[in-house]
Design a protein around this motif. Structure first.
Motif, PDB file in Angstrom:
ATOM      1  N   GLN A 108      21.609  -0.831 -44.208  1.00  0.00           N
ATOM      2  CA  GLN A 108      22.198  -0.748 -45.172  1.00  0.00           C
ATOM      3  C   GLN A 108      23.074  -0.292 -44.595  1.00  0.00           C
ATOM      4  N   LEU A 109      24.669  -0.182 -44.729  1.00  0.00           N
ATOM      5  CA  LEU A 109      25.620  -0.313 -44.246  1.00  0.00           C
ATOM      6  C   LEU A 109      26.489   0.563 -45.574  1.00  0.00           C
ATOM      7  N   ALA A 110      27.319   1.776 -45.282  1.00  0.00           N
ATOM      8  CA  ALA A 110      28.286   2.165 -46.303  1.00  0.00           C
ATOM      9  C   ALA A 110      29.667   2.663 -45.635  1.00  0.00           C
ATOM     10  N   TRP A 111      30.567   3.083 -46.504  1.00  0.00           N
ATOM     11  CA  TRP A 111      31.677   3.590 -46.262  1.00  0.00           C
ATOM     12  C   TRP A 111      32.832   3.797 -46.328  1.00  0.00           C
ATOM     13  N   ALA A 112      33.992   4.647 -46.280  1.00  0.00           N
ATOM     14  CA  ALA A 112      34.573   4.334 -47.547  1.00  0.00           C
ATOM     15  C   ALA A 112      35.872   4.966 -46.554  1.00  0.00           C
ATOM     16  N   GLY A 113      37.318   4.398 -47.031  1.00  0.00           N
ATOM     17  CA  GLY A 113      38.164   4.491 -45.982  1.00  0.00           C
ATOM     18  C   GLY A 113      38.559   3.802 -44.515  1.00  0.00           C
ATOM     19  N   ASP A 114      38.915   3.696 -44.004  1.00  0.00           N
ATOM     20  CA  ASP A 114      39.207   2.678 -42.869  1.00  0.00           C
ATOM     21  C   ASP A 114      38.615   2.938 -41.049  1.00  0.00           C
ATOM     22  N   SER A 115      37.596   3.581 -41.589  1.00  0.00           N
ATOM     23  CA  SER A 115      36.657   3.750 -40.183  1.00  0.00           C
ATOM     24  C   SER A 115      35.650   2.003 -40.763  1.00  0.00           C
ATOM     25  N   ARG A 116      35.292   0.913 -39.625  1.00  0.00           N
ATOM     26  CA  ARG A 116      34.940  -0.329 -39.741  1.00  0.00           C
ATOM     27  C   ARG A 116      33.445  -0.595 -39.187  1.00  0.00           C
ATOM     28  N   ALA A 117      33.123  -1.408 -39.636  1.00  0.00           N
ATOM     29  CA  ALA A 117      31.674  -2.165 -38.862  1.00  0.00           C
ATOM     30  C   ALA A 117      31.968  -3.365 -39.173  1.00  0.00           C
ATOM     31  N   TYR A 118      31.813  -3.496 -37.672  1.00  0.00           N
ATOM     32  CA  TYR A 118      31.471  -5.508 -37.694  1.00  0.00           C
ATOM     33  C   TYR A 118      30.323  -6.007 -36.589  1.00  0.00           C
ATOM     34  N   ARG A 119      29.958  -7.569 -37.182  1.00  0.00           N
ATOM     35  CA  ARG A 119      29.245  -8.207 -36.579  1.00  0.00           C
ATOM     36  C   ARG A 119      29.586  -8.391 -35.358  1.00  0.00           C
ATOM     37  N   ILE A 120      29.127  -9.038 -34.858  1.00  0.00           N
ATOM     38  CA  ILE A 120      29.837  -9.478 -33.206  1.00  0.00           C
ATOM     39  C   ILE A 120      28.347 -10.760 -32.615  1.00  0.00           C
ATOM     40  N   THR A 121      29.188 -12.186 -32.455  1.00  0.00           N
ATOM     41  CA  THR A 121      28.118 -12.840 -31.690  1.00  0.00           C
ATOM     42  C   THR A 121      28.709 -13.163 -30.756  1.00  0.00           C
ATOM     43  N   THR A 122      28.019 -14.307 -29.772  1.00  0.00           N
ATOM     44  CA  THR A 122      28.690 -14.607 -28.825  1.00  0.00           C
ATOM     45  C   THR A 122      30.083 -15.526 -28.941  1.00  0.00           C
ATOM     46  N   GLY A 123      30.319 -16.147 -29.919  1.00  0.00           N
ATOM     47  CA  GLY A 123      31.792 -16.549 -30.121  1.00  0.00           C
ATOM     48  C   GLY A 123      31.955 -15.912 -31.429  1.00  0.00           C
ATOM     49  N   ASP A 124      31.779 -15.094 -32.383  1.00  0.00           N
ATOM     50  CA  ASP A 124      32.664 -14.317 -33.401  1.00  0.00           C
ATOM     51  C   ASP A 124      32.894 -13.158 -33.288  1.00  0.00           C
ATOM     52  N   ILE A 125      33.806 -12.898 -33.571  1.00  0.00           N
ATOM     53  CA  ILE A 125      33.514 -11.161 -34.484  1.00  0.00           C
ATOM     54  C   ILE A 125      34.042 -11.274 -36.148  1.00  0.00           C
ATOM     55  N   THR A 126      32.914 -10.684 -36.580  1.00  0.00           N
ATOM     56  CA  THR A 126      32.819 -11.198 -38.273  1.00  0.00           C
ATOM     57  C   THR A 126      33.374  -9.039 -38.660  1.00  0.00           C
ATOM     58  N   PRO A 127      34.287  -8.916 -39.559  1.00  0.00           N
ATOM     59  CA  PRO A 127      34.763  -7.572 -40.392  1.00  0.00           C
ATOM     60  C   PRO A 127      33.052  -7.254 -41.208  1.00  0.00           C
ATOM     61  N   LEU A 128      32.332  -6.425 -41.472  1.00  0.00           N
ATOM     62  CA  LEU A 128      31.843  -6.243 -42.469  1.00  0.00           C
ATOM     63  C   LEU A 128      32.254  -4.941 -43.506  1.00  0.00           C
ATOM     64  N   THR A 129      33.146  -4.465 -43.660  1.00  0.00           N
ATOM     65  CA  THR A 129      33.872  -3.751 -43.982  1.00  0.00           C
ATOM     66  C   THR A 129      35.172  -3.845 -44.302  1.00  0.00           C
ATOM     67  N   ARG A 130      36.007  -3.272 -45.932  1.00  0.00           N
ATOM     68  CA  ARG A 130      36.911  -3.798 -45.825  1.00  0.00           C
ATOM     69  C   ARG A 130      37.879  -2.325 -46.212  1.00  0.00           C
ATOM     70  N   ASP A 131      38.489  -2.235 -45.494  1.00  0.00           N
ATOM     71  CA  ASP A 131      39.466  -0.625 -45.293  1.00  0.00           C
ATOM     72  C   ASP A 131      40.309  -0.854 -47.413  1.00  0.00           C
ATOM     73  N   HIS A 132      39.924   1.048 -47.608  1.00  0.00           N
ATOM     74  CA  HIS A 132      40.088   1.502 -48.670  1.00  0.00           C
ATOM     75  C   HIS A 132      41.179   1.378 -48.331  1.00  0.00           C
ATOM     76  N   SER A 133      42.885   1.550 -48.209  1.00  0.00           N
ATOM     77  CA  SER A 133      43.568   1.382 -47.697  1.00  0.00           C
ATOM     78  C   SER A 133      44.485   1.088 -49.055  1.00  0.00           C
ATOM     79  N   TRP A 134      45.840   1.435 -48.622  1.00  0.00           N
ATOM     80  CA  TRP A 134      47.152   0.612 -49.658  1.00  0.00           C
ATOM     81  C   TRP A 134      47.092  -0.392 -48.682  1.00  0.00           C
ATOM     82  N   VAL A 135      47.794  -0.082 -47.216  1.00  0.00           N
ATOM     83  CA  VAL A 135      48.047  -1.452 -46.851  1.00  0.00           C
ATOM     84  C   VAL A 135      46.978  -2.803 -46.959  1.00  0.00           C
ATOM     85  N   GLN A 136      45.340  -2.567 -46.776  1.00  0.00           N
ATOM     86  CA  GLN A 136      45.187  -3.611 -47.520  1.00  0.00           C
ATOM     87  C   GLN A 136      44.690  -3.967 -48.765  1.00  0.00           C
TER      88      GLN A 136
END
Length: 258
Positions: free
Chosen positions: A106-134
């Motif tokens: 289980q993954l939890a986040w608040a703010g703009d620290s991130r988590a990614y799932r990475i495979t040989t062919g791809d990098i996928t963000p699992l989090t979405r920034d809680h930021s004004w820019v996002q």
């Protein structure tokens, strides 16, 4: 300081750096093999305040998980700990945390620290920034390609230590063999693109060297903020034979140095 952790089903490496501009490191790492818990907190509020906030958050998080609480409950306890300290000082912290049970997490986040799932062919963000820019990107009012240079990139909409009723992001998943889970503070993602991070993951041969390379490259790009990262991978069963298309597994899941 480099942190190396190995369990029966997972192994991981973590590292943090103050960067090349700031004198103090307000990031904090949590790597608990016994609890299956890894986390990064990026403190805010300046020297002493930011460092206190990130440390308080991770201490409370670890204690709550140790009592058997869920990750979502533990994040609430971490938020309460930082809020209690704000009566003396104005402080807060972002957080990204993962709690494993076997290969499930289980993954939890608040703010703009991130988590990614990475495979040989791809990098996928699992989090979405809680930021004004996002929020502006989501509204179609800001180009994602230029967002990292926006003057308001530091404006965070959610963090620990701001609101009593914090609604952290929560996600459940399973880490497959041949995949990596990367946790990082924004000091990494503001210096390196997702493509650059993915390239390093594909060409570095151990988890230990990977976290070193990620931070070295972020610092080489300017190192304008504290930078922290943790990488987690499945432990390969000794009898399992390599199969086609598993280059990432072959390269990254070698035994770590003692």
């Amino acid at each position: 300081m480099l942190t190396l952790v190995t369990t029966d089903s997972l192994h991981a490496a973590g590292l943090t750096s103050p960067g090349r501009v700031r004198e103090h490191n307000e990031d904090a790492l949590l790597c608990s093999c016994a609890l299956g818990l890894w986390a990064i907190a990026d403190g805010m509020g300046g020297h002493q305040c930011g460092e206190v906030a990130s440390t308080l958050a991770l201490t409370a998080l670890e204690q709550a998980i140790g009592r058997g609480e869920t990750l979502e409950q533990a994040v609430g306890k971490a938020n309460e700990a930082v809020l209690a300290a704000t009566t003396q000082h104005d402080m807060g912290t972002t957080l990204v945390a993962v709690h494993f049970q076997g290969a499930d997490f289980q993954l939890a986040w608040a703010g703009d620290s991130r988590a990614y799932r990475i495979t040989t062919g791809d990098i996928t963000p699992l989090t979405r920034d809680h930021s004004w820019v996002q929020a502006m990107i989501d509204a179609g009012e800001l180009d994602p390609a230029t967002a990292h240079r926006h003057r308001l990139q530091n404006v965070i909409l959610k963090c620990l230590g701001r609101d009593e009723a914090l609604e952290a992001g929560i996600l459940d998943g399973t880490l497959q063999a041949g995949e990596l889970l990367l946790l990082c503070s924004d000091g990494l993602t503001r210096e390196l693109s997702d493509a650059q991070i993915h390239a390093l993951c594909r060409t570095t041969d151990t988890l230990e060297r990977l976290v070193e390379q990620l931070i070295e490259h972020a610092n080489a790009q300017g190192g304008r903020d504290n930078v922290s990262c943790i990488v987690i991978a499945r432990t390969t069963p000794p009898a399992e034979a390599p199969s086609p298309g598993r280059r990432l597994l072959d390269k990254l899941l070698k035994p770590l140095k003692p």
